[in-house]
Design a protein around this motif. Structure first.
Motif, PDB file in Angstrom:
ATOM      1  N   LEU A 193      -8.475  16.009  -5.392  1.00  0.00           N
ATOM      2  CA  LEU A 193      -9.617  15.263  -4.867  1.00  0.00           C
ATOM      3  C   LEU A 193      -9.339  13.763  -4.884  1.00  0.00           C
ATOM      4  O   LEU A 193      -9.699  13.038  -3.950  1.00  0.00           O
ATOM      5  CB  LEU A 193     -10.870  15.584  -5.679  1.00  0.00           C
ATOM      6  N   GLY A 194      -8.687  13.315  -5.949  1.00  0.00           N
ATOM      7  CA  GLY A 194      -8.377  11.890  -6.055  1.00  0.00           C
ATOM      8  C   GLY A 194      -7.428  11.447  -4.961  1.00  0.00           C
ATOM      9  O   GLY A 194      -7.583  10.365  -4.385  1.00  0.00           O
ATOM     10  N   ALA A 195      -6.468  12.305  -4.654  1.00  0.00           N
ATOM     11  CA  ALA A 195      -5.531  11.946  -3.593  1.00  0.00           C
ATOM     12  C   ALA A 195      -6.259  11.852  -2.262  1.00  0.00           C
ATOM     13  O   ALA A 195      -6.025  10.927  -1.464  1.00  0.00           O
ATOM     14  CB  ALA A 195      -4.421  12.987  -3.525  1.00  0.00           C
ATOM     15  N   LEU A 196      -7.169  12.800  -2.042  1.00  0.00           N
ATOM     16  CA  LEU A 196      -7.951  12.766  -0.802  1.00  0.00           C
ATOM     17  C   LEU A 196      -8.752  11.467  -0.717  1.00  0.00           C
ATOM     18  O   LEU A 196      -8.783  10.788   0.318  1.00  0.00           O
ATOM     19  CB  LEU A 196      -8.890  13.976  -0.778  1.00  0.00           C
ATOM     20  N   ALA A 197      -9.375  11.107  -1.844  1.00  0.00           N
ATOM     21  CA  ALA A 197     -10.199   9.901  -1.854  1.00  0.00           C
ATOM     22  C   ALA A 197      -9.334   8.661  -1.639  1.00  0.00           C
ATOM     23  O   ALA A 197      -9.720   7.744  -0.896  1.00  0.00           O
ATOM     24  CB  ALA A 197     -10.955   9.804  -3.165  1.00  0.00           C
ATOM     25  N   SER A 198      -8.174   8.633  -2.268  1.00  0.00           N
ATOM     26  CA  SER A 198      -7.295   7.480  -2.084  1.00  0.00           C
ATOM     27  C   SER A 198      -6.882   7.375  -0.623  1.00  0.00           C
ATOM     28  O   SER A 198      -6.810   6.283  -0.057  1.00  0.00           O
ATOM     29  CB  SER A 198      -6.048   7.623  -2.941  1.00  0.00           C
ATOM     30  N   GLY A 199      -6.621   8.540  -0.043  1.00  0.00           N
ATOM     31  CA  GLY A 199      -6.249   8.537   1.367  1.00  0.00           C
ATOM     32  C   GLY A 199      -7.349   7.944   2.221  1.00  0.00           C
ATOM     33  O   GLY A 199      -7.101   7.102   3.094  1.00  0.00           O
ATOM     34  N   MET A 200      -8.572   8.338   1.926  1.00  0.00           N
ATOM     35  CA  MET A 200      -9.690   7.814   2.715  1.00  0.00           C
ATOM     36  C   MET A 200      -9.832   6.315   2.519  1.00  0.00           C
ATOM     37  O   MET A 200     -10.087   5.568   3.463  1.00  0.00           O
ATOM     38  CB  MET A 200     -10.973   8.524   2.310  1.00  0.00           C
ATOM     39  N   LEU A 201      -9.642   5.896   1.289  1.00  0.00           N
ATOM     40  CA  LEU A 201      -9.751   4.470   1.011  1.00  0.00           C
ATOM     41  C   LEU A 201      -8.699   3.700   1.813  1.00  0.00           C
ATOM     42  O   LEU A 201      -9.015   2.700   2.476  1.00  0.00           O
ATOM     43  CB  LEU A 201      -9.566   4.236  -0.485  1.00  0.00           C
ATOM     44  N   LEU A 202      -7.485   4.188   1.772  1.00  0.00           N
ATOM     45  CA  LEU A 202      -6.418   3.510   2.508  1.00  0.00           C
ATOM     46  C   LEU A 202      -6.720   3.489   4.001  1.00  0.00           C
ATOM     47  O   LEU A 202      -6.493   2.489   4.685  1.00  0.00           O
ATOM     48  CB  LEU A 202      -5.106   4.254   2.295  1.00  0.00           C
ATOM     49  N   TYR A 203      -7.237   4.585   4.481  1.00  0.00           N
ATOM     50  CA  TYR A 203      -7.603   4.692   5.875  1.00  0.00           C
ATOM     51  C   TYR A 203      -8.618   3.603   6.234  1.00  0.00           C
ATOM     52  O   TYR A 203      -8.479   2.894   7.226  1.00  0.00           O
ATOM     53  CB  TYR A 203      -8.204   6.076   6.093  1.00  0.00           C
ATOM     54  N   GLY A 204      -9.615   3.494   5.362  1.00  0.00           N
ATOM     55  CA  GLY A 204     -10.634   2.465   5.587  1.00  0.00           C
ATOM     56  C   GLY A 204     -10.041   1.067   5.539  1.00  0.00           C
ATOM     57  O   GLY A 204     -10.337   0.212   6.373  1.00  0.00           O
TER      58      GLY A 204
END
Lengths: 966, 479
Positions: free
Chosen positions: B162-173
C-alpha cells in the motif's frame, strides 16, 4: 487572602494530603477539615464585597496565543456556591473521618476529596467559559477517582461507567456549546458573555448552541432523560454520595443554568426544553423514589426530583422563579446532605440500607432519629422548615404562570402530584425506619454513632430549622446577594415570610400533605411485603433502557463500520485506495475539463499498431493468468516488455532499448528463479463461479478499466503537449564539446551526472548484499523441496536414456544437453559483445551498464542450464569482489580529479595515438564506466546466484542444511 | 558552504551515528548489546544538542532551496528526537524478551528518524520524497523485523504494497505539479500557484494525487487501511515508533506542501481535507468501539485523531496551523505514553495488547492505572489533560473560519470516542484483574514513562508555553 490563593488552597491541600503516610487517618482528616474550614472563613469574610452586586475579579495570563486569560470572578451567586461547597465540604470531611475504616489508605481519599472540592470551586469561580469547562470535566475526573478508589461492590462498576459516560459526553457537548457561544459573542469572558444578551438571542447559531449547553447541564444534574445514572452511582461510599451526589457535583448543572440564565433564558426554546426536562424529572423521579427500598437510592431519586424542581423554576423565564430556584439550591443542599449523612450513619451502625429490614430504630438511636425526621420533614416541605419556604415559592410560580392554557393547568397539577410523592417518600425514609417494633435480624447491633459523626448532621439540621423559622433574618441578605446576579441586576419583589396567608400555594401544600400521608398508608404494606419488584409503570420510562439501547446501537453501527472500512484483506484495501484516487481525480476534473494537447502527432503505421496490439494482448493475458498460471503470465509479461523495447527502438532510442532489453531479461530470470518456490499453476476453483463471484470480478474489471483508462488518458493528454521546458537541449548541445562523447545518455551517466551514478551503483551493491543476506538463511518449505513434475512422471525403477544432468557422470550426457552446450558457447561471445558495447558506449548505444548486464546474463545462463554445482565446480564468479572492485574504481577515478585540483569526478579527455588504430580519445570517464560495468556484473550475479543456490540447499538433508550457506 | 552545512548538521549527525553504530554493532557480542543502545541514545542526545545549538531566528535555505532550516523544522525535530529516544527506552525490555534487541533495530530506527528529519526541513518536492521513502522503507523493515511470527510479516507486506502505491501516486502528483509550474522547489511552486500561473487542470490533478499521498501517510480515511493492520501486526515497540514521530514528519509534509507550495490552491484542498477529516473522525471513532485489541483500537483512534488534526489544518490560517501543530505534538506525547504502558505491561510471551489485559490494573498498580487514565483522558480530550487544549485549539480555529458544522460533528464524534477510551478506564478501575503477576520494568523506563504521563497533566494545566512555541514556529515559517 486573594481569590487565586483561595482557589489554589484545596489543590495544595490535596497534594499535601497525598504525601501523608497511609495510616495517617486523623492527620489527613484534620488537615482536610482545616483546609475546608479556612475556605469557609475566607469566603465568609468576602461577603461584604459581593453583597450589593459587587464582583471580585482577578486574572492571569493563561494561553495568550489563544486570547485566554485565567480569570477568577466572584459575584454573589458564585459566593453562595463557594460557601456551600466549602461549608458542606468541611462537614463531610469531619463525617468521613468516622465513616472510613482505619484499614483504608485514608489520606488518598482525603487528597482526592480536596482536589474535587478545588475543582468544584473552580467551576463556580470561573471568569471565562473555557475555564469553566476545564473545571467541569475536572470534577468528572476526580469524582471518578473518588468512586474508583473505594469501591467494594460489583454493582459499582456499571454505575460508575454509566456516570462517567453520561457526564463525560455531556461535558463534551457543553464544550461544543461553549465554543459556539464564544464564537457568537467573540469572547469567552464571562462578563462579555453576560453582557451580550441581544447578540446571542438574534444569532442563527443560538438554537444549536443552547441545545448543546443544555445537554451539558442536564446530564450533570441528572435531569430527564439522563436521570438514570445518579441512582446507580449510589454504590459509592456515603461521604462521596453526600458531597458529590447531593450537595455539589450534581448542582453544577443547575449552577450553569442559573449562571447563564440572564443571557440564555427568555426564549421559547429555553422554556420548552428546560421546563420540560425539569417537570418530567420532578414528577417521575419523585414517583420512582416512593418505591425504592434502598435508603440511598430513595435519596438519589429525591435528589433528581428536587433538581428537577430547580430546573423547572429556571425554565419558567420568570425572575421570581429564578430567585426561588436559587433559594431552593441552598435549602436542598442543606437538608439533602444531612439526610445522606443520616443514611450513612444508619448503614454504618446497622449494616444495611434496606428500608424493609429497618424498623423501630428510634428506640436505639433517638438523636439520629430526630435529626433524620426533621431533615426529611424539610425535604417533604413541612412548614417551619426551610424546604417549605422554597416549595411555597415554587407552587406560587406554577399557579401564577401565564402561558398556554394547558400548561397553566398542567404545571400546578404536576407540582402538587410531586408534592404528594415527596411526602410519601419522606415518610418512608423517616417514619418507616424509626417507628414500629425494633428489627431483630440486623447485621450489626444498632446504637448511636460516634459523637463527632453526628455533629455535621446536627449543624445542618439546625440550619434547616433556623432558616425555616426566621428566613428573612437568617438568609435574607445572602439570598439577595446570590439571586441578584442571576436575574441580572434588579431583584424582583418577594418576601421571605413563613406565613403568606391562606392562598393557592398553601392549599396545594395541604393537599400534598394529606395526599402524601394517605398515599403512604396505602403504599407501605405493599412495599413491606416485598411483592413489588420494580417501580410500576415508570420502569418502562427509565432512561437506562435508552442508554443500553444506544450502546447496543452504537455497537452495531461500529460493527457495520468494521465491515465497511475495517477489512483486513489486502485486495480490498488496494481497492479502496484505487477507488478513492479515482473518485478524487474525477472530482478534480469537474469544472476544469481536460483536452488533448496540440503537439504534432506522429502518423500511425500498421506495423506499429500490430506491435502494440500484441503488447496489449499479452499484458491483458498476463493479468488474467497471474492468479492461475504464473509461468504463462510471466512469459506474456516478457513479451509485453519486449514490445516496450521495440517501441524504444522504433522511436530512435536504441540506448534505452538496449538497456530495457537487458533489464527485461534479468528480471525475467529473477522471476523464474523465484517461481520455483511457488506452485506453477493454481487450478481454478472447482465450483462454478457464482453470480456473486462474477459480479465481484465485473466490479474489479470496471475499476481496473476506469483507473487504467484514466491514467492512459492523462498520459496522452500530457504527451500531446509540449513540455514547458526541458533539460534535454542542454545535454544534447553540451555532450560532445564538454563530455567528449556523442552518446548523450552515456555522457550523462558517466560524466554530467556521475555523482548520481556513483550513488546508484552503491545502492545496487547494497541491494545485492541485502538480497544475499536475506536468502543466505532462507529455508524453503518442505513441500517445495520435492522434484519438479517433469522429473517425477517417470517411475523410479524405469530405465531411461534421459539422465538428470546433475547426476550424469559426464557433461555430454543428460537432458537439456543442446541448450547447455549452446549456452556455454555463448559465454565467450557474450564477453566479446560486452566489450564491444562497452567500448563504443561513449559515442554509440552501449556503455558499462548494458555491458555488465550482458556478461551477467551469459553467466547466469550457465547456472540455469547446467546447474549450480556443475558451474561452481568449474569456476567461481566471485560477485562480491566484482562489486568491491567496481565501486573502488569508480571512487578512485573521482578522487583522481581531486589530485589534479579539480572537483570530485571531473572528467579529463586524453587523446592517445595508438599504432594501427590511430588517434583514440580516452576520457577518464572510461575508468568510471569500467567501475559501473564491474559493479553491475557483481550485483546482478550476487542476486541471481543467491537465488540459484536455493536449489542446492533444498535438496540437502535438513540436518546438514544448517551448515549450508551461499 | 558553512551555513549550508550548518543547516543540515542534525541530519549529518544522525546519518554518521547510524553508520558508526552499524559498524560498531558488528563488534559487540549479543550479551553486550546495550552498548549499541547507549550509543544510539547518546547520538540522539547529541543531535538534540545540535538542533538547539544551531537554531536560528531567521530561516535558512540551503543547497539551492532543497533544504530549509527554520523554527518549524527545529521544533518538529526536537520532538521527533525525544519521541524516538523515549521509544527506545520504553521498548528495551520488550525487545530483549523477543530477541529483537539487535543492532538493526537501532540503525533502522535512526534511518527512519533521518528520513523524518529530511522531510521536516524539506524545501523541495524531491527532498520531501527522499525523506519520505527513507522513512517508509526503514519502517517497512522494522515492521518485518520479528521474522519468526506471521503477523509482522503480513503487516509489513501490506504496509509495503500500500505504501508503494501511495508513494507512486504522490510522485505522479508531483510530476504533474512540476509539469504545470516547471519547478519542484516548494517556494517556486508557491509563487507560481499564487500568481495563477500553470494549467489549472494539471494542477488540480496533481493536487489530488499529492493529497492522496499525504492522506496515506497521515492514515486518514479512505487511505487508512494500512493503519490498523500495521499497528496490530507490528511488534509493539515498532508500533510505538510508527504511531509517534512519523506523525510529526507527516505534519511537516502536509504543512510544507499544502500551506507552502500549494497555497494558491487553498480552496481546492480545503474541500478535500473537509471530506478526509469528516470521514476519518466518523469512521475512526465508530470502528474503534468494536475492537478488542488495544493496538487496533489505538490505530483507529489515530485515524480519528489525524482527521481531527486536519480539521485545524484546513482552517488555513495562523491559528489553524498552530493548532494543528499543537494537536500533533500533543497526540505524539499521548501516544508515546499509551504504547509505553502497553509495553510496560507486556513481558516474555505476553503481549498485553488486548483491552481485557487492562482489567483491574488499579488493583495491580494504582500508579500505572493513573498514568493510563491520564492518557485515555487526554485522548478523549478531557481536561485537565493536554488533549483538551489540543482539541480546543483545533475546534476554535475551525469555528473561527466558519467550519461550524464540521466542528459540531467533530465534537459529537469525540463523544463516541470518549466512550471507548473511558471503557478502558472503567476496566482498569472497576474490574477484577485477570492475572495478578507483578509489573516489572526497568527503572529508567518507569521514570520516563511516569514523567511522560505527568507531562500530559502539567502541559494540560500550563499549555501556554507549548502553544507559544507552536505559534512561533508557524509564524516564522509561513506568516
Amino acid at each position: 487572602m486573594s481569590l487565586a490563593l483561595l482557589l489554589a488552597l484545596p489543590f495544595v491541600g490535596s497534594v499535601a494530603a497525598a504525601l501523608l503516610p497511609t495510616n495517617a487517618r486523623n492527620t489527613a482528616a484534620t488537615w482536610t477539615t482545616a483546609v475546608a474550614l479556612a475556605c469557609v472563613v475566607q469566603f465568609g469574610l468576602m461577603f461584604p464585597e459581593v453583597r450589593d452586586g459587587g464582583v471580585l475579579r482577578q486574572s492571569f495570563h493563561w494561553v495568550p496565543d489563544m486570547g485566554l486569560e485565567f480569570s477568577i470572578r466572584m459575584d454573589g451567586f458564585a459566593w453562595m456556591f463557594a460557601m456551600l461547597i466549602s461549608g458542606i465540604g468541611t462537614l463531610v470531611a469531619v463525617y468521613a473521618r468516622y465513616y472510613m475504616s482505619p484499614a483504608d489508605p485514608v489520606p488518598r481519599f482525603f487528597s482526592l476529596f480536596l482536589a474535587f472540592m478545588g475543582a468544584m470551586q473552580g467551576i463556580v469561580l470561573s471568569g471565562n467559559l473555557i475555564q469553566l469547562v476545564f473545571f467541569w470535566e475536572l470534577t468528572s475526573l476526580f469524582s471518578f477517582l473518588l468512586i474508583g478508589y473505594w469501591h467494594h461492590r460489583s454493582d459499582a462498576r456499571r454505575g460508575a461507567r454509566m456516570a462517567l459516560v453520561v457526564t463525560g459526553t455531556g461535558g463534551l457537548c457543553l464544550f461544543a456549546g461553549v465554543l459556539l457561544l464564544g464564537r457568537i459573542v467573540g469572547s469567552y469572558d464571562l462578563d462579555a458573555v453576560l453582557g451580550a444578551r441581544e447578540v446571542i438571542h438574534s444569532h442563527p447559531l443560538y438554537p444549536p448552541m443552547l441545545v448543546l449547553v443544555l445537554l451539558g447541564a442536564l446530564t450533570k444534574s441528572a435531569q430527564f432523560p439522563f436521570q438514570f445514572w445518579l441512582p446507580r452511582a449510589m454504590a459509592a461510599p456515603t461521604p462521596v454520595s453526600a458531597y458529590l451526589h447531593s450537595a455539589t457535583m450534581v448542582k453544577a448543572g443547575v449552577f450553569l443554568l442559573a449562571r447563564l440564565w440572564p443571557v440564555l433564558a427568555q426564549s421559547e426554546l429555553w422554556f420548552w426544553v428546560v421546563t420540560g426536562a425539569g417537570a418530567l424529572s420532578l414528577l417521575l423521579a419523585a414517583y420512582a423514589a416512593m418505591f425504592q427500598n434502598d435508603l440511598k437510592r430513595l435519596l438519589a431519586y429525591s435528589t433528581i426530583s428536587h433538581l428537577g424542581l430547580i430546573t423547572l423554576l429556571l425554565g419558567l423565564n420568570s425572575e421570581l422563579a429564578a430567585v426561588a430556584a436559587v433559594f431552593h439550591i441552598m435549602n436542598h443542599a442543606t437538608f439533602k446532605a444531612s439526610l445522606f449523612m443520616a443514611a450513612g450513619v444508619i448503614d454504618h451502625e446497622t449494616g444495611t440500607r434496606d428500608i424493609r429490614r429497618l424498623d423501630g430504630l428510634y428506640k436505639v438511636m433517638p438523636i439520629t432519629g430526630t435529626l433524620a425526621l426533621v431533615a426529611s420533614a424539610a425535604m417533604a416541605g413541612v412548614p417551619l422548615l426551610n424546604g417549605f419556604l422554597s416549595k411555597e415559592m415554587f407552587f406560587s410560580e406554577t399557579v401564577y404562570l401565564s402561558s398556554y392554557p394547558w400548561v397553566e393547568l398542567a404545571l400546578p397539577l404536576i407540582a402538587t402530584l410531586a408534592g404528594i410523592f415527596a411526602v410519601v417518600y419522606a415518610l418512608r425514609f423517616s417514619f418507616d425506619i424509626f417507628f414500629g417494633p425494633l428489627s431483630t435480624d440486623l447485621p450489626r447491633e444498632p446504637h448511636e454513632p460516634a459523637r463527632w459523626m453526628r455533629v455535621p448532621i446536627e449543624l445542618l439540621v439546625l440550619a434547616c430549622l433556623v432558616v425555616g423559622v426566621a428566613p428573612a433574618w437568617s438568609v435574607g441578605a445572602f439570598l439577595d446577594a446570590a439571586a441578584l446576579p442571576v436575574v441580572g441586576g434588579t431583584l424582583p419583589e418577594f418576601s421571605l415570610a413563613v406565613w403568606h396567608g391562606f392562598n393557592a400555594p398553601f392549599a396545594m401544600s395541604l393537599v400534598a400533605m394529606a395526599g402524601g400521608i394517605a398515599g403512604y398508608l396505602l403504599l407501605a404494606p405493599l412495599l413491606e411485603s416485598g411483592r413489588l419488584r420494580r417501580v410500576p409503570i415508570m420502569d418502562r420510562f427509565d432512561g437506562r433502557r435508552l442508554f443500553d439501547r444506544s450502546l447496543v446501537a452504537l455497537g452495531a453501527l461500529s460493527r457495520g463500520g468494521v465491515r465497511v472500512a475495517g477489512t483486513r484483506r489486502l485486495q480490498m484495501q488496494l481497492l479502496w485506495v484505487v477507488v478513492a484516487c479515482l473518485v478524487a481525480a474525477f472530482a478534480a476534473l469537474q469544472g476544469h475539463g481536460v483536452g488533448w494537447g496540440d503537439r504534432p502527432r506522429v502518423p500511425a503505421s500498421l506495423e506499429f499498431v500490430l506491435l502494440w496490439s500484441i503488447g496489449i494482448a499479452c499484458a491483458i493475458g498476463a493479468a488474467v493468468q497471474a492468479k492461475f498460471h504464473r509461468l504463462a503470465a510471466l512469459m506474456m509479461m516478457a513479451v509485453a516488455g519486449l514490445v516496450v523495447c521495440l517501441t524504444f527502438a522504433w522511436f530512435s532510442a536504441p540506448d534505452l532499448a538496449l538497456t530495457q532489453l537487458a533489464v527485461e531479461v534479468v528480471t525475467t530470470v529473477l522471476f523464474l528463479l523465484g517461481l520455483r518456490w511457488l506452485p506453477k499453476r493454481i487450478p481454478e476453483a472447482v465450483r462454478h463461479p457464482t453470480l456473486r463471484d462474477r459480479a465481484r470480478r465485473g466490479r474489479d474489471l470496471a475499476i481496473a478499466l476506469a483507473a487504467g483508462g484514466g491514467l492512459a488518458a492523462l498520459s496522452y493528454a500530457m504527451l500531446t503537449r509540449l513540455a514547458p521546458q526541458s533539460i534535454s537541449p542542454f545535454f544534447l548541445s553540451h555532450a560532445l564539446p564538454e563530455g567528449g562523447g556523442t552518446n548523450v545518455v552515456n555522457v550523462m551517466l558517466v560524466d554530467f551526472r556521475s555523482l548520481d551514478t556513483l550513488g546508484e551503483i552503491t545502492v545496487l551493491g547494497a541491494v545485492a548484499l541485502a538480497v544475499y543476506a536475506l536468502l543466505r538463511r532462507f529455508r524453503p518449505p518442505r513441500e517445495s523441496v520435492e522434484a519438479p513434475r517433469q522429473q517425477r512422471v517417470l517411475p523410479a525403477d524405469l530405465k531411461t536414456d534421459l539422465v538428470n544432468p546433475r547426476t550424469a557422470p559426464d557433461t555430454a550426457l543428460g537432458y537439456l544437453v543442446v541448450p547447455a552446450v549452446l549456452s556455454r558457447l555463448i559465454l565467450p561471445i557474450a564477453g566479446l559483445v560486452a566489450v564491444h558495447l562497452f567500448m563504443r558506449g561513449h559515442n554509440q548505444p552501449g556503455g558499462g551498464f548494458v555491458a555488465g548486464l550482458v556478461v551477467a546474463i551469459a553467466l547466469i545462463a550457465q547456472y540455469m542450464v547446467a546447474g549450480t554445482l556443475w558451474v561452481e565446480q568449474r569456476m567461481n564468479p566471485h560477485p562480491v569482489r566484482w562489486i568491491a572492485a567496481g565501486l573502488a574504481l569508480a571512487v578512485l577515478t573521482g578522487l583522481g580529479a581531486l589530485a589534479w585540483g579539480y572537483p570530485f569526478l571531473t572528467t579529463h579527455t586524453a587523446h592517445v595515438a595508438l599504432p594501427l588504430v590511430g588517434e583514440v580519445h580516452v576520457p577518464s570517464a572510461i575508468l568510471f564506466d569500467i567501475g559501473v560495468f564491474a559493479a553491475v556484473i557483481g550485483a546482478t550475479l550476487l542476486i541471481l546466484i543467491a537465488l540459484a543456490h536455493q536449489s542446492i540447499r533444498a535438496t540437502r538433508k535438513p540436518a546438514t542444511a544448517e551448515a549450508g550457506g551461499g | 558552504m558553512k551555513t549550508e552545512l550548518n543547516a543540515i548538521l542534525p541530519e549529518i549527525a544522525v546519518l554518521v551515528s547510524a553508520c558508526v553504530i552499524l559498524i560498531a554493532d558488528l563488534f559487540v557480542p549479543q550479551a553486550k548489546r546495550h552498548v549499541s543502545f547507549w550509543l544510539t541514545q547518546f547520538a540522539l542526545l547529541a543531535t538534540i544538542w545540535i538542533v538547539v545549538a544551531t537554531a536560528q531566528v531567521a530561516p535558512v535555505r540551503a543547497f539551492s532551496g532543497m533544504v530549509v532550516d527554520d523554527m518549524l523544522s527545529d521544533v518538529l525535530k526536537l520532538f521527533a528526537l525525544v519521541a524516538v529516544s523515549l521509544m527506545l527506552f520504553y521498548s528495551r525490555a520488550y525487545l530483549m524478551a523477543r530477541g529483537l534487541f539487535r543492532g538493526e533495530m537501532f540503525v533502522l530506527t535512526l534511518f527512519a528518524l533521518l528520513g523524518m528529519m529530511v522531510m521536516m526541513s524539506a524545501g523541495s518536492f524531491l527532498t520531501v520524497y527522499l525523506g519520505l521513502e527513507l522513512m517508509s522503507l526503514s519502517l517497512y523493515a522494522l515492521v518485518a523485523m520479528q521474522r519468526d511470527s506471521s503477523a509482522p510479516s503480513e503487516a509489513a507486506m501490506k504496509y509495503f504494497v500500500l505504501g508503494a502505491l501511495a508513494s507512486g501516486m504522490l510522485l505522479y502528483g508531483v510530476s504533474m505539479i512540476y509539469g504545470a509550474t516547471g519547478s519542484v522547489d516548494l517556494d517556486r511552486v508557491a509563487e507560481a500557484t499564487l500568481g495563477g500561473q500553470g494549467n489549472r487542470t494539471l494542477l488540480a490533478f496533481g493536487l489530488v494525487f499529492v493529497v492522496s499521498g499525504i492522506a496515506f501517510k497521515l492514515g486518514v480515511v479512505p487511505y487508512h487501511m494500512w493503519v490498523p493492520d500495521v499497528y496490530h501486526g507490528a511488534p509493539t515497540a515498532v508500533t510505538l515508533l510508527i504511531g509517534t514521530a512519523p506523525k510529526l514528519a507527516a505534519f511537516a509534509f502536509t504543512l510544507r506542501v499544502l500551506a507552502g507550495a500549494l497555497k494558491g490552491l487553498e480552496f481546492d484542498w480545503q474541500g478535500m481535507l473537509v471530506v478526509l477529516a469528516l470521514l476519518s473522525m466518523v469512521l475512526g471513532n465508530l470502528v474503534a468501539i468494536a475492537q478488542s485489541n488495544i493496538k487496533r483500537m489505538l490505530a483507529y483512534s489515530t485515524i480519528a485523531n489525524m482527521g481531527f488534526m486536519l480539521m485545524g489544518f484546513l482552517a488555513a490560517d495562523l491559528n489553524g496551523y498552530s493548532a494543528a501543530l499543537f494537536y500533533t505534538v500533543a497526540y505524539v506525547l499521548t501516544s508515546l505514553a499509551s504504547f509505553g504502558v502497553v509495553l510496560l505491561l507486556s513481558r516474555e510471551g505476553f503481549e498485553a495488547d488486548l483491552i481485557e489485559d487492562f482489567r483491574g490494573l488499579n488493583r495491580r498498580s494504582p500508579w500505572w492505572a493513573f498514568i493510563m487514565l491520564l492518557v485515555m483522558f487526554s485522548l478523549a480530550g478531557v481536561p485537565p489533560t493536554l488533549g483538551f487544549y489540543a482539541k480546543f485549539a483545533v475546534l476554535e480555529a475551525a469555528v473561527n473560519q466558519g467550519f461550524v458544522w464540521l466542528a459540531v460533528v467533530a465534537v459529537l464524534t469525540s463523544v463516541v470516542g470518549a466512550f471507548y477510551y473511558l471503557r478502558i478506564v472503567k476496566l482498569m478501575y472497576f474490574d477484577d484483574p485477570v492475572d495478578d503477576s507483578p509489573i516489572v520494568a526497568r527503572g529508567d523506563a518507569r521514570a520516563l514513562l511516569s514523567a511522560n504521563g505527568i507531562a500530559l497533566l502539567v502541559l494540560g494545566i500550563l499549555p501556554q508555553y507549548l502553544m507559544g512555541l507552536c505559534t512561533l514556529a508557524v509564524t516564522q515559517s509561513y506568516f
